[in-house]
Design an enzyme around this catalytic site. Structure first.
Site, PDB file in Angstrom:
ATOM      1  N   ASN A  46       1.627   3.046  -2.613  1.00  0.00           N
ATOM      2  CA  ASN A  46       0.961   4.004  -3.517  1.00  0.00           C
ATOM      3  C   ASN A  46      -0.292   4.577  -2.872  1.00  0.00           C
ATOM      4  OD1 ASN A  46       2.232   4.364  -6.308  1.00  0.00           O
ATOM      5  ND2 ASN A  46       2.450   2.166  -5.935  1.00  0.00           N
TER       6      ASN A  46
ATOM      7  N   GLY B 116       0.779  -1.236   0.000  1.00  0.00           N
ATOM      8  CA  GLY B 116       0.000   0.000   0.000  1.00  0.00           C
ATOM      9  C   GLY B 116       0.808   1.282   0.000  1.00  0.00           C
TER      10      GLY B 116
ATOM     11  N   MET C 114      -3.768  -7.319  -6.762  1.00  0.00           N
ATOM     12  CA  MET C 114      -3.188  -8.463  -7.459  1.00  0.00           C
ATOM     13  C   MET C 114      -4.246  -9.329  -8.156  1.00  0.00           C
ATOM     14  SD  MET C 114      -0.111  -7.828  -7.047  1.00  0.00           S
ATOM     15  CE  MET C 114       0.696  -9.317  -7.611  1.00  0.00           C
ATOM     16  N   ARG C 115      -5.276  -8.649  -8.644  1.00  0.00           N
ATOM     17  CA  ARG C 115      -6.315  -9.379  -9.360  1.00  0.00           C
ATOM     18  C   ARG C 115      -6.589  -8.642 -10.656  1.00  0.00           C
ATOM     19  NH1 ARG C 115      -8.933 -12.901  -6.360  1.00  0.00           N
ATOM     20  NH2 ARG C 115     -10.839 -12.842  -7.574  1.00  0.00           N
ATOM     21  N   ILE C 116      -6.960  -9.416 -11.667  1.00  0.00           N
ATOM     22  CA  ILE C 116      -7.355  -8.798 -12.929  1.00  0.00           C
ATOM     23  C   ILE C 116      -8.851  -8.539 -12.822  1.00  0.00           C
ATOM     24  CG2 ILE C 116      -7.597  -9.177 -15.408  1.00  0.00           C
ATOM     25  CD1 ILE C 116      -5.059 -11.027 -15.063  1.00  0.00           C
TER      26      ILE C 116
ATOM     27  N   ARG D  89     -15.106 -15.339  -9.821  1.00  0.00           N
ATOM     28  CA  ARG D  89     -14.406 -14.056  -9.904  1.00  0.00           C
ATOM     29  C   ARG D  89     -15.378 -12.896 -10.150  1.00  0.00           C
ATOM     30  NH1 ARG D  89     -10.965 -11.233 -13.997  1.00  0.00           N
ATOM     31  NH2 ARG D  89     -11.960 -12.212 -15.775  1.00  0.00           N
TER      32      ARG D  89
ATOM     33  N   HIS E 210       1.448   0.998 -13.180  1.00  0.00           N
ATOM     34  CA  HIS E 210       2.261  -0.156 -13.575  1.00  0.00           C
ATOM     35  C   HIS E 210       3.736   0.255 -13.558  1.00  0.00           C
ATOM     36  CE1 HIS E 210       3.055  -3.986 -15.432  1.00  0.00           C
ATOM     37  NE2 HIS E 210       3.895  -3.372 -16.244  1.00  0.00           N
TER      38      HIS E 210
END
Ligand code: GRF
Length: 206
Positions: free
Chosen positions: A18, A16, A94-96, A69, A113
């Site tokens: 950011n 965390g 950490m998930r799309i 999901r 990114h």
């Protein structure tokens, strides 16, 4: 006092830092956005403590509590809507996120990114850069579309790669730039200065 600052929901899975940079930027009353909720898929994410330390709502929504999901994403989306967020910022999430999630917040989901996209998308971007041998990598803040790290680019910051860099040293140097770039991109969005035309994001002058 009326507070019409942009309401931002931040999704995090880990450290965390950011998120912290965004929280710190929002300490300035002149900053046009504030974090109203932090949601994590990981109960051990340090980001949750950072949020609580600033009096920001922090919630865990466990993927394992949902059949798939999409159902998890829709539960997260619903909470964000309940918080009335105008922008969703992915910060080490950490998930799309699924298309179903993105469609709930059209043009209002951002990600950071640690590379100059379209180079080195996906995980371990800094390691990919070191192994490839590029001389310059950097930071990208972009809108999220239905691909992985493919959405329209808002800001990029180049970071030189030194001969002796390792994944760790390059990550640390890139991270310092991330902490400036993300609050800046959110500020531009909050000020209504970003216009997306196809893949291109135009930044209006103040
Ligand atoms: C950052 O390097 C970010 O670019 C990437 O994941 C990392 C998250 O770090 N998407 P933190 O949790 O913000 O410290």
């Amino acid at each position: 006092m009326r507070d019409d600052r942009l309401r931002v929901g931040v999704l995090c899975s880990g450290r965390g830092s950011n998120l912290q940079a965004i929280l710190d930027a929002a300490m300035d009353p002149a900053y046009p956005a504030k974090v109203v909720a932090v949601i994590s898929d990981n109960p051990r994410a340090y980001a949750l403590e950072r949020a609580r330390a600033r009096g920001v709502q922090a919630e865990i929504i466990l993927p394992s509590s949902f059949p798939d999901r999409i159902q998890h994403d829709l539960a997260v989306a619903q909470r964000l809507e309940e918080y009335g967020v105008g922008l969703v910022a992915l910060a080490g999430y950490m998930r799309i996120v699924s298309p179903e999630f993105i469609r709930r917040f059209p043009g209002r989901v951002m990600n950071i990114h640690p590379a100059l996209l379209p180079s080195f998308p996906g995980l371990h971007a800094q390691k990919q850069a070191v192994l490839y041998g590029v001389k310059v990598s950097g930071v990208t803040v972009h809108f999220v579309d239905e691909g992985v790290d493919t959405g329209p680019i808002i800001l990029q910051v180049p970071v030189a790669v030194a001969d002796e860099d390792t994944e760790e040293s390059l990550s640390a140097r890139i991270l310092e730039h991330e902490h400036r770039a993300y609050p800046e991109a959110i500020r531009l969005f909050a000020e209504g200065r970003l216009r997306v035309e196809g893949r291109r994001v135009w930044i209006k002058r103040p």
